[in-house]
Design a protein around this motif. Structure first.
Motif, PDB file in Angstrom:
ATOM      1  N   ARG A  24      -0.629  -1.352   4.339  1.00  0.00           N
ATOM      2  CA  ARG A  24      -1.113  -3.054   4.433  1.00  0.00           C
ATOM      3  C   ARG A  24      -0.075  -3.673   3.139  1.00  0.00           C
ATOM      4  O   ARG A  24       0.067  -3.118   2.165  1.00  0.00           O
ATOM      5  N   LEU A  25       0.174  -4.896   3.612  1.00  0.00           N
ATOM      6  CA  LEU A  25       0.578  -5.718   2.533  1.00  0.00           C
ATOM      7  C   LEU A  25      -0.438  -6.761   1.931  1.00  0.00           C
ATOM      8  O   LEU A  25      -1.263  -7.241   2.838  1.00  0.00           O
ATOM      9  N   ILE A  34       8.580  -2.913  -2.254  1.00  0.00           N
ATOM     10  CA  ILE A  34       9.324  -1.981  -1.414  1.00  0.00           C
ATOM     11  C   ILE A  34       8.186  -1.311  -0.868  1.00  0.00           C
ATOM     12  O   ILE A  34       7.426  -0.328  -1.316  1.00  0.00           O
ATOM     13  N   MET A  35       8.150  -1.177   0.496  1.00  0.00           N
ATOM     14  CA  MET A  35       7.236  -0.566   1.337  1.00  0.00           C
ATOM     15  C   MET A  35       8.007   0.624   1.945  1.00  0.00           C
ATOM     16  O   MET A  35       8.629   0.455   3.100  1.00  0.00           O
ATOM     17  N   ASP A  36       7.960   1.865   1.705  1.00  0.00           N
ATOM     18  CA  ASP A  36       8.720   2.884   2.076  1.00  0.00           C
ATOM     19  C   ASP A  36       7.880   3.910   2.770  1.00  0.00           C
ATOM     20  O   ASP A  36       6.883   4.652   2.133  1.00  0.00           O
ATOM     21  N   PHE A  37       7.687   4.131   3.983  1.00  0.00           N
ATOM     22  CA  PHE A  37       6.972   4.777   4.755  1.00  0.00           C
ATOM     23  C   PHE A  37       7.467   6.357   4.888  1.00  0.00           C
ATOM     24  O   PHE A  37       6.908   7.217   5.082  1.00  0.00           O
ATOM     25  N   GLU A  45       0.926  -1.119   0.105  1.00  0.00           N
ATOM     26  CA  GLU A  45      -0.045  -0.213   0.098  1.00  0.00           C
ATOM     27  C   GLU A  45       1.077   1.197   0.078  1.00  0.00           C
ATOM     28  O   GLU A  45       1.927   1.365   0.720  1.00  0.00           O
ATOM     29  N   THR A  46       0.459   2.201  -0.713  1.00  0.00           N
ATOM     30  CA  THR A  46       1.280   3.532  -0.843  1.00  0.00           C
ATOM     31  C   THR A  46       0.525   4.567   0.054  1.00  0.00           C
ATOM     32  O   THR A  46      -0.543   4.354   0.760  1.00  0.00           O
ATOM     33  N   ILE A  74       0.940  -3.535   8.453  1.00  0.00           N
ATOM     34  CA  ILE A  74       2.294  -3.159   9.102  1.00  0.00           C
ATOM     35  C   ILE A  74       2.433  -2.001   9.597  1.00  0.00           C
ATOM     36  O   ILE A  74       2.032  -0.829   9.100  1.00  0.00           O
ATOM     37  N   ASP A  75       2.916  -1.848  10.822  1.00  0.00           N
ATOM     38  CA  ASP A  75       2.954  -0.568  11.745  1.00  0.00           C
ATOM     39  C   ASP A  75       4.602  -0.090  11.661  1.00  0.00           C
ATOM     40  O   ASP A  75       5.424  -0.816  12.191  1.00  0.00           O
TER      41      ASP A  75
END
Length: 950
Positions: free
Chosen positions: A790-791, A775-778, A764-765, A839-840
């Motif tokens: 979320r994944l 790649i999940m970049d917060f 999720e973006t 994911i937090d």
């Protein structure tokens, strides 16, 4: 119940009571001790008679007929002869000394009236004096279904067969049909225990939009069916939900499309349904439907011939998150082991098969369900028709999932006809090593076994005095070392210890092999153990065993007197045939067990006035007799294009000749996938040869099918291998028929073919969209705050996707919210559905002006999509604290937080100002910078201290 006492000579029949002609008990007896009073036994019969007895002596306490019963002659179904009154076992509320039950009869308490005037009433009765409570009975007819107001119960067309369940001030009863006749719908009905409230819930198992439209003609079989009868078992409950199992139906909403058990379903035929209870109302919250349910409908393989057993969660559980296990087993001979909290939906398993914990294949149909024993490791038991009682023990596979293994079976077999009851297990004060499995048999009477098989895998039989044949679907009731059962001849039997019998007779009486059409006579020899005033007569449970009262000695007998009399097994009128008008049943060769009863008038008090003697023999057909086992062969699911699809799936069935003459095979044929044929009947295709073997069904072949014209010798059997393979997606099922000179039978062949699962992973973006880069970049996350994304894994293939590897992040500031349940190893994702895992980034609180720090980790994932491979999903973020005071052009504070210190004399920060209440850290730092100082601190909020250099 102590096994040592049960198996001793002191255990036997304490008393028995006989009642009205043609009176029977389908409802089980209940044992209850009212506060401050002696224990009693409550019975309710097919003639709508209710009675109570002293549990110790059998002395009658109270009796009444609540209303005239419904007449079996009005419906034509012979499953329950003569009259139909109270059938479902009542339930007692110990808080109010009230017993509740449904009774079938006619409008205005008439003695007859036909199907249209048949009704059901719900009664609440004082258990002590049997008077009806104020505000009862409640009429059930005419109440509309909550989930389909166009549907309602007509009492004449339905049967309340299952036992009742009391939950939270409401009694729930289940309704099915009579031999699937008439225009009926299955229901679960809730009635309040409070006077004046009445029906609180009416849930239809077939409803709009997918059930057949409501038809006002009660004779037209278009009600949707999906009846609930469960061979008399009660809906299972663990507090705020109940579980029921249904039979044949008509709606077939799912057709062949996989579906989650959490999604709505309006046609609940051939399903295990988990119904939520809220405010007394019922609603569907989960279900399981076997992938071959349409074929089961067509072949009358009711899933609902057995109920649900909810196993003791303190023992029967896994280490993989399965905390409650549900078991059901029915006519198709499959025991379904389910996660009670996630039953499995429809076709969500590998290859679009069943997504359950385990499937156990029994050799024949099962009526009455499974029993359980939660000690000594945990066991379950079931008794198929004409087969031994089987014992399976709980274990765990390498992933911690519950897995039952067969560990034993009884040497003897059950009656070769419908009616064997659910295995019931007792212990002595809950002690290990004292478990007894009790099984009621419609031919062999009550049987008892040690609950744990011996080293050879035998369920050891405990010898108890014969009760004679018992009524179908019974189970004993227990109280203070005694048990109570009912038979087919209006007799209530109490067994216990101590007991004294008047005669010692040879038994069991074994006739050996007797051919259909012949007779055989055996002498029974008896010795009087006490003075007997008179031998009153002989009676047998099975009319083919013939006795004559004239063969008994007349007058009194002294102690030690001996006599004998003949018993003849007369099979001259017996033939192999289906039982007309019944939904199940047939006569077939094999071991038969029955009993005769000698009735006495004793010269000494406190001795039993009846003595049952077991009769047994092997019924032999002089002609050939065809037997096919099992009744259904489930080949499972195959994924088209997968490596395993090249060889297909293998299984087998057995062709046996259990007659005494050669069996000649006349021909074979099979049906297509549409096996019910509709109004045009079933279309058969003759078997043909192919490169892969003889085609015996649509997608099914055999490489070793006996040739047409070949013979099977008496007592001989052949195992026929089966292979299932298919190149096209679909549900495959065929009835494979065999015609012989010893009868015609069929076996249901089932299998499923689907496309492979296809996994699509996305993250999720920040804008709420989805990115497939992995790649999940917060980005930046402020200290003391939490950001969640979320994944997602979606299954865009044609069969269920299995997560085979999952290693989630579990750091303090970067973590999966639910690491043990979201996208976990072993999780199944149905076709066309997605699964998510939040994911937090949970940034810990920090003091201002701390330097930023990075957090990162990976979530390692893989699935059984062979093109997916191992994915390391990269997750990262930069955590920043609040920046105060003067900043650089990039926004970073020029002053860095060093901590909280004690600065005593001599002070390190020599200069100070009192800035008043307007002072804050940022004000302090701004003032410090304007004066050219490098260090700043605040004290008491208002004071500023500064220092030029370190």
């Amino acid at each position: 119940m102590q096994p040592s006492i049960v198996g001793s000579s002191s255990f036997g029949i304490l008393w028995s009571k006989t009642f009205n002609p043609k009176e029977k008990w389908y409802a089980k007896p209940l044992v209850y001790t009212p506060p401050g009073q002696k224990q009693l036994v409550f019975t309710a019969s097919n003639q709508n008679w209710i009675r109570t007895f002293d549990a110790v002596t059998g002395a009658p306490i109270s009796a009444r007929q609540v209303q005239p019963p419904f007449l079996q002659s009005d419906i034509g179904c012979t499953d329950m002869p003569d009259t139909i009154g109270i059938v479902g076992t009542p339930v007692i509320d110990p808080d109010t000394n009230t017993v509740y039950f449904f009774a079938k009869g006619y409008q205005n308490n008439a003695a007859s009236g036909g199907v249209a005037k048949g009704i059901y009433k719900f009664y609440a009765v004082d258990i002590v004096d049997l008077t009806t409570r104020s505000g009862f009975p409640v009429l059930i007819d005419g109440h509309n279904a909550d989930n389909d107001p166009a549907r309602y119960i007509i009492g004449g067309t339905v049967l309340q067969r299952a036992s009742l369940t009391l939950v939270g001030g409401n009694v729930y009863g289940s309704f099915g049909g009579h031999c699937d006749l008439f225009n009926y719908t299955g229901y679960v009905t809730g009635v309040s225990t409070s006077a004046g409230v009445g029906v609180t819930s009416m849930f239809a198992m077939e409803s709009a939009p997918s059930a057949p439209p409501v038809d006002l003609d009660i004779m037209d079989q278009k009600g949707g069916k999906a009846g609930i009868w469960m061979s008399g078992m009660a809906p299972a409950t663990d507090g705020d939900r109940i579980f029921v199992v249904t039979g044949n139906g008509q709606g077939h909403e799912n057709k062949d499309t996989p579906a989650s058990g959490r999604s709505p379903l309006s046609t609940l035929d051939e399903t295990v349904a988990n119904l939520a209870i809220k405010g007394g109302k019922l609603s569907l919250q989960d279900y399981f439907e076997p992938y071959e349910y349409i074929g089961m409908d067509a072949g009358d393989r009711d899933l609902g011939s057995g109920g649900v057993a909810l196993l003791d969660p303190s023992v029967f559980k896994g280490t993989n998150g399965v905390s409650r296990i549900a078991v059901t087993i029915g006519k198709n001979g499959k025991a379904y082991i389910m996660n009670a909290d996630n039953l499995g939906g429809f076709k969500l398993g590998p290859g679009a098969t069943d997504n359950i914990l385990q499937t156990i294949i029994a050799p024949n149909a099962v009526f009455g369900g499974a029993g359980s024993y939660p000690l000594e490791g945990g066991y379950i038991y079931f008794t198929p028709v004409g087969a031994p009682t089987f014992a399976y023990k709980l274990g765990l596979d390498q992933n911690g999932s519950p897995l039952f293994s067969k560990v034993g079976q009884s040497v003897d077999s059950s009656a070769g006809r419908v009616g064997v009851g659910v295995p019931t297990v007792t212990t002595y004060k809950g002690q290990s090593g004292t478990g007894i499995v009790w099984v009621t048999d419609v031919d062999g009477g009550l049987k008892a076994y040690k609950a744990v098989p011996d080293a050879s895998g035998n369920l050891v039989r405990i010898n108890i005095p014969p009760t004679g044949a018992l009524n179908k679907f019974q189970r004993p009731a227990f109280g203070d070392g005694r048990l109570y059962v009912t038979d087919n001849n209006a007799r209530l039997i109490c067994m216990g210890s101590p007991v004294s019998i008047p005669l010692n007779c040879t038994g069991p009486v074994n006739f050996g092999d007797v051919t259909l059409g012949d007779t055989k006579t055996v002498q029974v020899r008896c010795t009087a153990l006490i003075p007997i005033t008179k031998l009153n007569g002989l009676a047998t449970q099975d009319a083919t065993f013939q006795v004559s009262n004239s063969s008994l000695p007349q007058g009194s007998l002294v102690t030690g007197a001996q006599f004998s009399f003949p018993v003849t097994w007369n099979l001259t009128q017996e033939s192999i045939k289906d039982a007309a008008g019944a939904s199940f049943g047939a006569v077939s060769p094999g071991v038969k067990t029955s009993s005769l009863v000698i009735s006495t008038t004793n010269g000494v008090a406190q001795y039993s006035n009846s003595l049952p003697i077991t009769l047994q023999g092997n019924e032999v057909s002089s002609a050939a007799f065809l037997s096919l086992t099992p009744a259904e062969v489930d080949l499972g699911g195959i994924v088209v294009g997968s490596p395993g699809a090249a060889t297909g799936l293998d299984s087998a069935f057995i062709i046996s000749n259990i007659g005494s003459s050669p069996l000649k095979i006349i021909g074979y044929a099979y049906t297509g996938t549409e096996i019910d044929g509709g109004d045009g009947g079933v279309t058969y295709t003759n078997t043909t040869d192919s490169k892969s073997g003889t085609i015996i069904g649509n997608g099914f072949t055999s490489t070793d099918l006996p040739a047409v014209g070949s013979t099977v010798a008496a007592g001989q059997s052949f195992t026929v291998p089966i292979n299932f393979n298919a190149n096209n997606v679909g549900n495959y099922q065929s009835l494979f028929n065999i015609w012989t000179n010893g009868g015609t039978k069929y076996v249901l062949l089932t299998g499923s073919a689907t496309t492979a699962p296809i996994a699509k992973l996305a993250v999720e973006t920040s804008e709420g969209g989805w990115d497939t880069s992995g790649i999940m970049d917060f980005g930046t996350v402020n200290a003391g705050t939490t950001k969640t994304r979320r994944l997602r894994i979606c299954n865009v293939g044609g069969s269920a996707l299995l997560i085979t590897k999952s290693k989630p992040p579990i750091q303090a500031e970067l973590r999966a919210e639910n690491p043990s349940s979201d996208l976990h190893e072993g999780q199944s994702i149905p076709a066309t559905e997605c699964a998510y895992a939040p994911i937090d980034i949970a940034a810990a609180p920090e003091a201002p002006n701390n330097p930023p720090h990075d957090v990162s980790d990976v979530w390692i994932l893989n699935t059984d999509d062979l093109t997916f491979g191992v994915h390391d999903v990269q997750i990262k973020a930069t955590i920043v604290s609040r920046q105060l005071g003067p900043t650089y052009p990039n926004g970073t504070a020029q002053y860095t937080y060093l901590g909280c210190y004690s600065d005593l004399n001599p002070r390190q920060l020599q200069k100070s100002w009192d800035l008043g209440v307007r002072n804050e850290n940022d004000v302090c730092q701004q003032q410090c910078q304007s004066l050219g100082y490098r260090f700043a601190g605040t004290e008491y909020h208002t004071q500023l201290y500064i220092r030029l250099q370190s």
